[in-house]
Design a protein around this motif. Sequence first.
Motif, PDB file in Angstrom:
ATOM      1  N   THR A  89       0.850  -1.184   0.000  1.00  0.00           N
ATOM      2  CA  THR A  89       0.000   0.000   0.000  1.00  0.00           C
ATOM      3  C   THR A  89       0.889   1.238   0.000  1.00  0.00           C
ATOM      4  O   THR A  89       1.848   1.319   0.759  1.00  0.00           O
ATOM      5  CB  THR A  89      -0.913   0.008   1.237  1.00  0.00           C
ATOM      6  OG1 THR A  89      -1.678  -1.204   1.242  1.00  0.00           O
ATOM      7  CG2 THR A  89      -1.849   1.184   1.202  1.00  0.00           C
ATOM      8  N   ALA A  90       0.544   2.178  -0.861  1.00  0.00           N
ATOM      9  CA  ALA A  90       1.308   3.427  -0.951  1.00  0.00           C
ATOM     10  C   ALA A  90       0.337   4.592  -1.058  1.00  0.00           C
ATOM     11  O   ALA A  90      -0.855   4.403  -1.291  1.00  0.00           O
ATOM     12  CB  ALA A  90       2.221   3.390  -2.166  1.00  0.00           C
ATOM     13  N   ASN A  91       0.860   5.785  -0.875  1.00  0.00           N
ATOM     14  CA  ASN A  91       0.061   6.992  -1.023  1.00  0.00           C
ATOM     15  C   ASN A  91       0.231   7.564  -2.421  1.00  0.00           C
ATOM     16  O   ASN A  91       1.349   7.663  -2.913  1.00  0.00           O
ATOM     17  CB  ASN A  91       0.486   8.057  -0.009  1.00  0.00           C
ATOM     18  CG  ASN A  91       0.081   7.711   1.390  1.00  0.00           C
ATOM     19  OD1 ASN A  91      -0.909   7.029   1.600  1.00  0.00           O
ATOM     20  ND2 ASN A  91       0.851   8.171   2.353  1.00  0.00           N
ATOM     21  N   ASN A  92      -0.873   7.957  -3.032  1.00  0.00           N
ATOM     22  CA  ASN A  92      -0.820   8.679  -4.291  1.00  0.00           C
ATOM     23  C   ASN A  92      -0.308  10.079  -3.964  1.00  0.00           C
ATOM     24  O   ASN A  92      -0.936  10.811  -3.211  1.00  0.00           O
ATOM     25  CB  ASN A  92      -2.216   8.745  -4.921  1.00  0.00           C
ATOM     26  CG  ASN A  92      -2.230   9.471  -6.236  1.00  0.00           C
ATOM     27  OD1 ASN A  92      -1.409  10.332  -6.504  1.00  0.00           O
ATOM     28  ND2 ASN A  92      -3.190   9.117  -7.066  1.00  0.00           N
ATOM     29  N   PRO A  93       0.849  10.481  -4.507  1.00  0.00           N
ATOM     30  CA  PRO A  93       1.412  11.774  -4.126  1.00  0.00           C
ATOM     31  C   PRO A  93       0.547  12.967  -4.541  1.00  0.00           C
ATOM     32  O   PRO A  93       0.601  14.019  -3.912  1.00  0.00           O
ATOM     33  CB  PRO A  93       2.769  11.811  -4.826  1.00  0.00           C
ATOM     34  CG  PRO A  93       2.748  10.727  -5.820  1.00  0.00           C
ATOM     35  CD  PRO A  93       1.693   9.757  -5.425  1.00  0.00           C
ATOM     36  N   LYS A  94      -0.258  12.788  -5.558  1.00  0.00           N
ATOM     37  CA  LYS A  94      -1.091  13.891  -6.033  1.00  0.00           C
ATOM     38  C   LYS A  94      -2.317  14.104  -5.141  1.00  0.00           C
ATOM     39  O   LYS A  94      -2.665  15.224  -4.801  1.00  0.00           O
ATOM     40  CB  LYS A  94      -1.524  13.617  -7.470  1.00  0.00           C
ATOM     41  CG  LYS A  94      -2.132  14.789  -8.177  1.00  0.00           C
ATOM     42  CD  LYS A  94      -2.318  14.480  -9.646  1.00  0.00           C
ATOM     43  CE  LYS A  94      -2.697  15.726 -10.414  1.00  0.00           C
ATOM     44  NZ  LYS A  94      -2.804  15.484 -11.850  1.00  0.00           N
ATOM     45  N   THR A  95      -2.979  12.977  -4.771  1.00  0.00           N
ATOM     46  CA  THR A  95      -4.226  13.092  -4.007  1.00  0.00           C
ATOM     47  C   THR A  95      -4.084  12.713  -2.544  1.00  0.00           C
ATOM     48  O   THR A  95      -4.937  13.019  -1.730  1.00  0.00           O
ATOM     49  CB  THR A  95      -5.310  12.187  -4.624  1.00  0.00           C
ATOM     50  OG1 THR A  95      -4.893  10.811  -4.496  1.00  0.00           O
ATOM     51  CG2 THR A  95      -5.547  12.527  -6.086  1.00  0.00           C
ATOM     52  N   GLY A  96      -3.012  11.964  -2.219  1.00  0.00           N
ATOM     53  CA  GLY A  96      -2.824  11.509  -0.841  1.00  0.00           C
ATOM     54  C   GLY A  96      -3.622  10.253  -0.535  1.00  0.00           C
ATOM     55  O   GLY A  96      -3.563   9.719   0.570  1.00  0.00           O
ATOM     56  N   ALA A  97      -4.390   9.746  -1.503  1.00  0.00           N
ATOM     57  CA  ALA A  97      -5.219   8.552  -1.292  1.00  0.00           C
ATOM     58  C   ALA A  97      -4.320   7.311  -1.246  1.00  0.00           C
ATOM     59  O   ALA A  97      -3.282   7.234  -1.885  1.00  0.00           O
ATOM     60  CB  ALA A  97      -6.218   8.414  -2.433  1.00  0.00           C
ATOM     61  N   LEU A  98      -4.771   6.325  -0.447  1.00  0.00           N
ATOM     62  CA  LEU A  98      -4.071   5.039  -0.400  1.00  0.00           C
ATOM     63  C   LEU A  98      -4.394   4.240  -1.647  1.00  0.00           C
ATOM     64  O   LEU A  98      -5.506   4.280  -2.171  1.00  0.00           O
ATOM     65  CB  LEU A  98      -4.489   4.260   0.836  1.00  0.00           C
ATOM     66  CG  LEU A  98      -4.063   4.835   2.184  1.00  0.00           C
ATOM     67  CD1 LEU A  98      -4.607   3.975   3.318  1.00  0.00           C
ATOM     68  CD2 LEU A  98      -2.553   4.923   2.270  1.00  0.00           C
ATOM     69  N   MET A  99      -3.397   3.492  -2.121  1.00  0.00           N
ATOM     70  CA  MET A  99      -3.609   2.664  -3.306  1.00  0.00           C
ATOM     71  C   MET A  99      -2.723   1.428  -3.215  1.00  0.00           C
ATOM     72  O   MET A  99      -1.730   1.433  -2.515  1.00  0.00           O
ATOM     73  CB  MET A  99      -3.279   3.461  -4.578  1.00  0.00           C
ATOM     74  CG  MET A  99      -1.923   4.116  -4.591  1.00  0.00           C
ATOM     75  SD  MET A  99      -1.648   5.219  -5.960  1.00  0.00           S
ATOM     76  CE  MET A  99      -1.148   4.088  -7.200  1.00  0.00           C
ATOM     77  N   GLN A 100      -3.116   0.369  -3.888  1.00  0.00           N
ATOM     78  CA  GLN A 100      -2.332  -0.863  -3.941  1.00  0.00           C
ATOM     79  C   GLN A 100      -1.304  -0.752  -5.030  1.00  0.00           C
ATOM     80  O   GLN A 100      -1.558  -0.306  -6.103  1.00  0.00           O
ATOM     81  CB  GLN A 100      -3.222  -2.056  -4.223  1.00  0.00           C
ATOM     82  CG  GLN A 100      -3.961  -2.588  -3.028  1.00  0.00           C
ATOM     83  CD  GLN A 100      -3.074  -3.200  -1.992  1.00  0.00           C
ATOM     84  OE1 GLN A 100      -2.799  -2.557  -0.990  1.00  0.00           O
ATOM     85  NE2 GLN A 100      -2.606  -4.391  -2.194  1.00  0.00           N
TER      86      GLN A 100
END
Length: 70
Positions: free
Chosen positions: A59-70
């Motif tokens: 799991t990482a953070n989308n740097p643009k939105t800050g949302a968690l993503m796989q």
Amino acid sequence: MNKKELILAAAAAAQLDKQDMTRAVEALLGEIAQAMRRGEQVHLTGFGVFETRLRQGYTANNPKTGALMQ
């Protein structure tokens, strides 16, 4: 060194024109990619080994939105 620079340097070293060397490099890289798609390892003695590996997801953070993503 990028692919274009590699082609120019190899063409000069082999005394071939740029078009012939471009075809040769594209063919070589294409064959390596095909072998890897089939799950094979490509051993180039004195250079290295190309292979695919499965990695665990994370799991990482989308740097643009800050949302968690796989």
